[in-house]
Design a protein around this motif. Sequence first.
Motif, PDB file in Angstrom:
ATOM      1  N   LEU A 229      43.686  20.651 -20.605  1.00  0.00           N
ATOM      2  CA  LEU A 229      42.118  20.329 -20.438  1.00  0.00           C
ATOM      3  C   LEU A 229      41.498  20.046 -21.512  1.00  0.00           C
ATOM      4  O   LEU A 229      40.350  19.252 -21.201  1.00  0.00           O
ATOM      5  N   LYS A 233      42.513  15.869 -23.567  1.00  0.00           N
ATOM      6  CA  LYS A 233      41.329  15.157 -23.195  1.00  0.00           C
ATOM      7  C   LYS A 233      40.782  14.334 -24.411  1.00  0.00           C
ATOM      8  O   LYS A 233      39.918  13.542 -24.061  1.00  0.00           O
ATOM      9  N   PRO A 245      44.313  16.232 -15.468  1.00  0.00           N
ATOM     10  CA  PRO A 245      43.573  17.535 -14.727  1.00  0.00           C
ATOM     11  C   PRO A 245      43.310  17.355 -13.339  1.00  0.00           C
ATOM     12  O   PRO A 245      43.099  16.631 -12.686  1.00  0.00           O
ATOM     13  N   ASN A 246      43.365  18.604 -12.554  1.00  0.00           N
ATOM     14  CA  ASN A 246      43.218  18.654 -11.317  1.00  0.00           C
ATOM     15  C   ASN A 246      42.718  19.966 -10.758  1.00  0.00           C
ATOM     16  O   ASN A 246      42.888  20.919 -11.047  1.00  0.00           O
ATOM     17  N   ILE A 247      41.573  19.659 -10.207  1.00  0.00           N
ATOM     18  CA  ILE A 247      40.351  20.888  -9.917  1.00  0.00           C
ATOM     19  C   ILE A 247      41.312  21.995  -9.072  1.00  0.00           C
ATOM     20  O   ILE A 247      41.070  23.164  -9.262  1.00  0.00           O
ATOM     21  N   THR A 248      42.139  21.616  -8.091  1.00  0.00           N
ATOM     22  CA  THR A 248      42.898  22.525  -7.271  1.00  0.00           C
ATOM     23  C   THR A 248      43.805  23.230  -8.201  1.00  0.00           C
ATOM     24  O   THR A 248      43.906  24.642  -8.297  1.00  0.00           O
ATOM     25  N   ASP A 250      44.511  23.212 -11.613  1.00  0.00           N
ATOM     26  CA  ASP A 250      43.768  23.979 -12.788  1.00  0.00           C
ATOM     27  C   ASP A 250      43.080  25.307 -12.386  1.00  0.00           C
ATOM     28  O   ASP A 250      43.036  26.151 -12.797  1.00  0.00           O
ATOM     29  N   GLY A 251      42.369  24.951 -11.043  1.00  0.00           N
ATOM     30  CA  GLY A 251      41.572  26.181 -10.708  1.00  0.00           C
ATOM     31  C   GLY A 251      42.268  27.406 -10.372  1.00  0.00           C
ATOM     32  O   GLY A 251      42.196  28.551 -10.570  1.00  0.00           O
ATOM     33  N   THR A 254      43.677  29.025 -13.499  1.00  0.00           N
ATOM     34  CA  THR A 254      42.545  29.824 -13.993  1.00  0.00           C
ATOM     35  C   THR A 254      42.620  31.052 -13.541  1.00  0.00           C
ATOM     36  O   THR A 254      42.304  31.998 -14.148  1.00  0.00           O
ATOM     37  N   ARG A 291      52.611  20.970  -8.921  1.00  0.00           N
ATOM     38  CA  ARG A 291      52.275  19.889  -9.697  1.00  0.00           C
ATOM     39  C   ARG A 291      53.184  18.928 -10.283  1.00  0.00           C
ATOM     40  O   ARG A 291      53.012  17.895 -10.512  1.00  0.00           O
ATOM     41  N   LYS A 301      45.305  15.845  -3.865  1.00  0.00           N
ATOM     42  CA  LYS A 301      44.348  14.968  -4.059  1.00  0.00           C
ATOM     43  C   LYS A 301      43.588  14.455  -2.940  1.00  0.00           C
ATOM     44  O   LYS A 301      42.179  14.024  -2.829  1.00  0.00           O
TER      45      LYS A 301
END
Length: 301
Positions: A229, A233, A245-248, A250-251, A254, A291, A301
Amino acid sequence: AVQLFGDFESFRGLPISFLSMFQLSTTVVNPSLWMPVYARVGRKASIFFVIFLITSVFYLHSLVLSVVFQSYMDGMSAIREHAALDREKSLQLSYEALCERNEDEEDAVTTAAPTRRIRDVLAKMRPHYNVVKLNALVQAVDPIHSGSVDYNTFRLKIPKALNMSVRSRRPENNLSRLLELFGAFVALINLVYVVLASSIFHTWWWKASVIPIGFVITLLGMIELIVRLVVVKILRAAAVSSGKPNITFDGLATVAAVTSMAGLALYGTEYKRALDCIFSGRAIDMVRCLRLNNEARDIVK
């Protein structure tokens, strides 16, 4: 039915008899409707009802359904034909609008549409496309770079060009390949850890090292997440799809890291809760395996 079984309540009159036979044809009241008749009259009554059921269920209902289905298919065919005519008319009008008009003859048009005008239209329809992507669309319409397109080529190529989704991709480098291998390694050891922790594999050395191993895997997962990330980047080196990066994903990664770190904070005071938190975090982090799969990334996506 009224003449044969008029003594029964379901067949005492023509309206009630019609309703009863209609219900019987849908098998809603079968065999509760005619079993009382069968019990009093005998087997002779079953001949009438069996013949009626075979005729109504297997022939009459099939005939009605076939008529409805044929009407539906005729309507859909008419809609498709009308849509095809509208599409052909729209392509023809678009082609005529793109053709250059002769200055001397107002109604005369050239026999081919210039590629530069097609490019201008595509640029307005795809304002977010850069020069490279626009060139790819134009090449799909005019692959031989003739500078103009006739109507037959236009009607075949333009729909394909409008349905195209051109995506740019950076070339892979050593950093992106290393990041992909590191992410696959973390996902693999995390999967093995969760499988062992949830199984009956409980030896003395495993009980003594389950939390330290979970801490190491959590640390590796956090390093992989931060590198992908932040560092990637900055260097703009994420060429592979699994490294982007993928919000799902990576979220969830985290959340998994925070949950596991909370368990590590409780390690000195509450061993059971600490173990539950670490295991919960590692179980959530199993999403890393998705992933690595192209289909799973497309679905998310």
